[in-house]
Design a protein around this motif. Structure first.
Motif, mmCIF file in Angstrom:
data_model
loop_
_atom_site.group_PDB
_atom_site.id
_atom_site.type_symbol
_atom_site.label_atom_id
_atom_site.label_comp_id
_atom_site.label_asym_id
_atom_site.label_seq_id
_atom_site.Cartn_x
_atom_site.Cartn_y
_atom_site.Cartn_z
ATOM 1 N N ALA A 135 -14.919 7.291 1.474
ATOM 2 C CA ALA A 135 -14.587 8.690 1.195
ATOM 3 C C ALA A 135 -13.533 8.753 0.092
ATOM 4 C CB ALA A 135 -14.062 9.378 2.450
ATOM 5 N N PRO A 136 -13.642 9.736 -0.817
ATOM 6 C CA PRO A 136 -12.660 9.826 -1.908
ATOM 7 C C PRO A 136 -11.272 10.194 -1.400
ATOM 8 C CG PRO A 136 -14.079 11.756 -1.898
ATOM 9 C CD PRO A 136 -14.649 10.813 -0.889
ATOM 10 N N ILE A 137 -10.260 9.654 -2.065
ATOM 11 C CA ILE A 137 -8.878 10.077 -1.834
ATOM 12 C C ILE A 137 -8.533 11.095 -2.919
ATOM 13 C CG2 ILE A 137 -6.464 9.349 -1.890
ATOM 14 C CD1 ILE A 137 -7.318 6.710 -0.683
ATOM 15 N N GLY A 138 -8.046 12.248 -2.499
ATOM 16 C CA GLY A 138 -7.814 13.333 -3.456
ATOM 17 C C GLY A 138 -9.114 13.747 -4.102
ATOM 18 N N ASP A 139 -9.123 13.809 -5.422
ATOM 19 C CA ASP A 139 -10.359 14.191 -6.113
ATOM 20 C C ASP A 139 -11.190 12.973 -6.517
ATOM 21 O OD1 ASP A 139 -8.990 13.125 -8.252
ATOM 22 O OD2 ASP A 139 -8.890 14.976 -9.413
ATOM 23 N N GLY A 140 -10.805 11.796 -6.018
ATOM 24 C CA GLY A 140 -11.585 10.594 -6.300
ATOM 25 C C GLY A 140 -11.320 9.970 -7.650
ATOM 26 N N THR A 141 -10.238 10.389 -8.304
ATOM 27 C CA THR A 141 -9.865 9.807 -9.596
ATOM 28 C C THR A 141 -8.402 9.360 -9.524
ATOM 29 O OG1 THR A 141 -9.138 11.915 -10.542
ATOM 30 C CG2 THR A 141 -11.466 11.314 -10.831
ATOM 31 N N PRO A 142 -7.984 8.440 -10.398
ATOM 32 C CA PRO A 142 -6.579 8.011 -10.396
ATOM 33 C C PRO A 142 -5.638 9.194 -10.552
ATOM 34 C CG PRO A 142 -7.896 6.514 -11.726
ATOM 35 C CD PRO A 142 -8.788 7.665 -11.374
ATOM 36 N N GLY A 143 -4.570 9.189 -9.756
ATOM 37 C CA GLY A 143 -3.648 10.314 -9.763
ATOM 38 C C GLY A 143 -2.501 10.156 -10.735
ATOM 39 N N PRO A 144 -1.782 11.237 -11.015
ATOM 40 C CA PRO A 144 -0.712 11.215 -12.012
ATOM 41 C C PRO A 144 0.507 10.398 -11.592
ATOM 42 C CG PRO A 144 -0.790 13.341 -10.890
ATOM 43 C CD PRO A 144 -2.010 12.591 -10.465
ATOM 44 N N VAL A 145 0.813 10.340 -10.308
ATOM 45 C CA VAL A 145 1.990 9.580 -9.873
ATOM 46 C C VAL A 145 1.784 8.090 -10.126
ATOM 47 C CG1 VAL A 145 3.405 8.923 -7.896
ATOM 48 C CG2 VAL A 145 2.690 11.309 -8.166
ATOM 49 N N ALA A 146 0.608 7.579 -9.743
ATOM 50 C CA ALA A 146 0.318 6.159 -9.986
ATOM 51 C C ALA A 146 0.322 5.843 -11.475
ATOM 52 C CB ALA A 146 -1.029 5.788 -9.368
ATOM 53 N N ALA A 147 -0.275 6.726 -12.246
ATOM 54 C CA ALA A 147 -0.328 6.493 -13.696
ATOM 55 C C ALA A 147 1.068 6.460 -14.297
ATOM 56 C CB ALA A 147 -1.165 7.588 -14.360
ATOM 57 N N ARG A 148 1.932 7.380 -13.875
ATOM 58 C CA ARG A 148 3.285 7.418 -14.417
ATOM 59 C C ARG A 148 4.093 6.192 -13.981
ATOM 60 N NH1 ARG A 148 6.551 7.582 -18.229
ATOM 61 N NH2 ARG A 148 8.592 8.544 -17.877
ATOM 62 N N ALA B 57 0.822 -1.208 0.000
ATOM 63 C CA ALA B 57 0.000 0.000 0.000
ATOM 64 C C ALA B 57 0.859 1.263 0.000
ATOM 65 C CB ALA B 57 -0.907 -0.003 1.229
ATOM 66 N N TYR B 58 0.384 2.289 -0.712
ATOM 67 C CA TYR B 58 1.111 3.555 -0.866
ATOM 68 C C TYR B 58 0.139 4.726 -0.824
ATOM 69 C CZ TYR B 58 4.322 0.309 -3.251
ATOM 70 O OH TYR B 58 5.118 -0.765 -3.576
ATOM 71 N N ILE B 59 0.642 5.856 -0.313
ATOM 72 C CA ILE B 59 -0.064 7.123 -0.481
ATOM 73 C C ILE B 59 0.909 8.124 -1.097
ATOM 74 C CG2 ILE B 59 -1.719 6.740 1.382
ATOM 75 C CD1 ILE B 59 0.019 8.580 3.162
ATOM 76 N N VAL B 60 0.357 9.188 -1.658
ATOM 77 C CA VAL B 60 1.166 10.275 -2.216
ATOM 78 C C VAL B 60 0.678 11.573 -1.596
ATOM 79 C CG1 VAL B 60 1.912 11.484 -4.297
ATOM 80 C CG2 VAL B 60 1.424 9.020 -4.394
ATOM 81 N N LYS B 61 1.607 12.327 -1.007
ATOM 82 C CA LYS B 61 1.267 13.613 -0.406
ATOM 83 C C LYS B 61 2.307 14.641 -0.807
ATOM 84 C CE LYS B 61 -1.268 16.262 2.232
ATOM 85 N NZ LYS B 61 -2.682 16.566 1.863
ATOM 86 N N ASP B 62 1.840 15.729 -1.401
ATOM 87 C CA ASP B 62 2.735 16.815 -1.846
ATOM 88 C C ASP B 62 3.884 16.281 -2.692
ATOM 89 O OD1 ASP B 62 1.176 18.673 -0.450
ATOM 90 O OD2 ASP B 62 2.316 18.362 1.390
ATOM 91 N N GLY B 63 3.554 15.318 -3.563
ATOM 92 C CA GLY B 63 4.530 14.773 -4.494
ATOM 93 C C GLY B 63 5.424 13.686 -3.934
ATOM 94 N N THR B 64 5.301 13.370 -2.649
ATOM 95 C CA THR B 64 6.135 12.342 -2.031
ATOM 96 C C THR B 64 5.370 11.026 -1.940
ATOM 97 O OG1 THR B 64 7.381 13.948 -0.720
ATOM 98 C CG2 THR B 64 7.398 11.672 0.049
ATOM 99 N N ILE B 65 6.014 9.951 -2.398
ATOM 100 C CA ILE B 65 5.445 8.606 -2.297
ATOM 101 C C ILE B 65 5.797 8.044 -0.931
ATOM 102 C CG2 ILE B 65 5.479 6.272 -3.257
ATOM 103 C CD1 ILE B 65 6.566 7.670 -5.884
ATOM 104 N N GLU C 135 -3.696 9.831 7.622
ATOM 105 C CA GLU C 135 -2.828 10.318 6.548
ATOM 106 C C GLU C 135 -3.322 9.832 5.187
ATOM 107 O OE1 GLU C 135 1.697 10.711 7.383
ATOM 108 O OE2 GLU C 135 1.015 8.982 8.546
ATOM 109 N N ALA C 136 -3.758 8.586 5.137
ATOM 110 C CA ALA C 136 -4.263 8.044 3.879
ATOM 111 C C ALA C 136 -5.498 8.809 3.420
ATOM 112 C CB ALA C 136 -4.570 6.560 4.038
ATOM 113 N N ALA C 137 -6.382 9.119 4.371
ATOM 114 C CA ALA C 137 -7.613 9.842 4.031
ATOM 115 C C ALA C 137 -7.307 11.237 3.504
ATOM 116 C CB ALA C 137 -8.516 9.921 5.256
ATOM 117 N N ALA C 138 -6.209 11.829 3.964
ATOM 118 C CA ALA C 138 -5.856 13.192 3.559
ATOM 119 C C ALA C 138 -4.858 13.224 2.405
ATOM 120 C CB ALA C 138 -5.281 13.946 4.758
ATOM 121 N N ALA C 139 -4.528 12.063 1.848
ATOM 122 C CA ALA C 139 -3.520 11.993 0.784
ATOM 123 C C ALA C 139 -4.039 12.598 -0.514
ATOM 124 C CB ALA C 139 -3.114 10.548 0.555
ATOM 125 N N ASP C 140 -3.122 12.960 -1.379
ATOM 126 C CA ASP C 140 -3.478 13.479 -2.697
ATOM 127 C C ASP C 140 -3.875 12.342 -3.640
ATOM 128 O OD1 ASP C 140 -2.795 16.101 -1.877
ATOM 129 O OD2 ASP C 140 -0.690 15.715 -2.332
#
Length: 285
Positions: free
Chosen positions: A258-271, A187-195, A233-238
């Protein structure tokens, strides 16, 4: 059409594959396993899986039943015999068959070695990668040596059923307020660009895909922190995601309803998914 499977030195039709009722894998979950992905008929991350297999066996005082080269030959033959293009190869090794006793049998008892394939067309193009996963949190009630990839998977199975009953795709397990891992993934979260992902230890599986993804992330100049993180922290992640041999890098878009970030796949995971698939295909055997 019947698959060809490997059982104790023989390649046989799946209907003819037999293991003793006295096998300690059946009686005590006294065994380990690995899962390797196959894309385009090539095996991903084989060396990493073979090394972890040897470590898991050693932690249970079991030897490797064969060398890595012979093991790779078996994998390749199963791919060829089953015409496997995209899918998975499961390997299970147990301490073997002996009359039921909690104490280990004599070291000369032959181990049980089983491999079989699962076809997964379009494995790399899973729709979930574009939609994202919904996750619930559950208590982590497994034994303490989760770094050993054993066949005792009852609680993770229960966790997946809890997620299914809640209308989610999977569950993250929580211990002392901190996320350990998913039922079959890291499991991973991303916050302010940090994995951020939990540090290695006995509490989590030392994921082969995890190791590769973190290496690729650092090579791409992404910031990585290996530390435990809380549900808050996970709930507040980007954004968030998981990694495993069967899902590669998969975004997580919802936690406990509850959605994480905006509730859509994020750019870090996609990249990271794009990098992992590109690099793994290049190195596949």
């Amino acid at each position: 059409m019947s698959r060809t499977v490997y059982v104790n030195g023989e390649f046989v039709p799946e209907a003819d594959a037999k293991v003793s009722v006295f096998d300690r894998g059946f009686l005590f979950a006294d065994g380990v396993y690995e899962v390797t992905s196959v894309l385009g008929g090539k095996i991903l991350d084989f060396a990493g899986h073979a090394a972890r297999l040897e470590r898991s066996l050693a932690e249970l005082d079991m030897p490797m039943p064969m060398g890595a080269d012979e093991l790779l030959d078996i994998h390749r033959k199963l791919v060829a015999d089953n015409g496997l293009d995209d899918g998975l190869i499961y390997l299970q090794i147990t301490r073997g068959a002996a009359d039921r006793d909690f104490a280990y049998p004599d070291a000369q008892t032959p181990q049980t070695v089983v491999l079989f394939t699962q076809e997964k067309p379009g494995l790399a193009d899973a729709p979930m990668a574009k939609q994202g996963m919904k996750i619930i949190s559950i208590p982590d009630e497994r034994w303490g040596r989760r770094d050993i990839k054993t066949v005792q998977l009852l609680y993770p199975s229960m966790g997946k059923m809890m997620a299914k009953a809640a209308g989610a795709h999977d569950a993250w397990m929580v211990e002392d307020g901190h996320v350990t891992e998913g039922t079959s993934n890291n499991a991973y979260i991303v916050k302010d660009g940090t994995i951020i992902t939990r540090h290695l230890g006995n509490e989590i599986l030392h994921g082969i895909t995890r190791a590769a993804v973190l290496r690729f992330a650092r090579e791409a100049q992404m910031r990585v922190e290996e530390r435990s993180f809380t549900l808050e922290e996970a709930a507040a992640a980007d954004e968030a995601f998981i990694t495993s041999a069967s899902t590669f890098v998969m975004p997580v878009v919802e936690l406990d309803g509850a959605p994480i970030g905006d509730g859509t796949p994020g750019p870090v995971a996609a990249r990271l998914r794009e990098i992992y698939l590109d690099e793994s295909r290049k190195a596949a055997v």
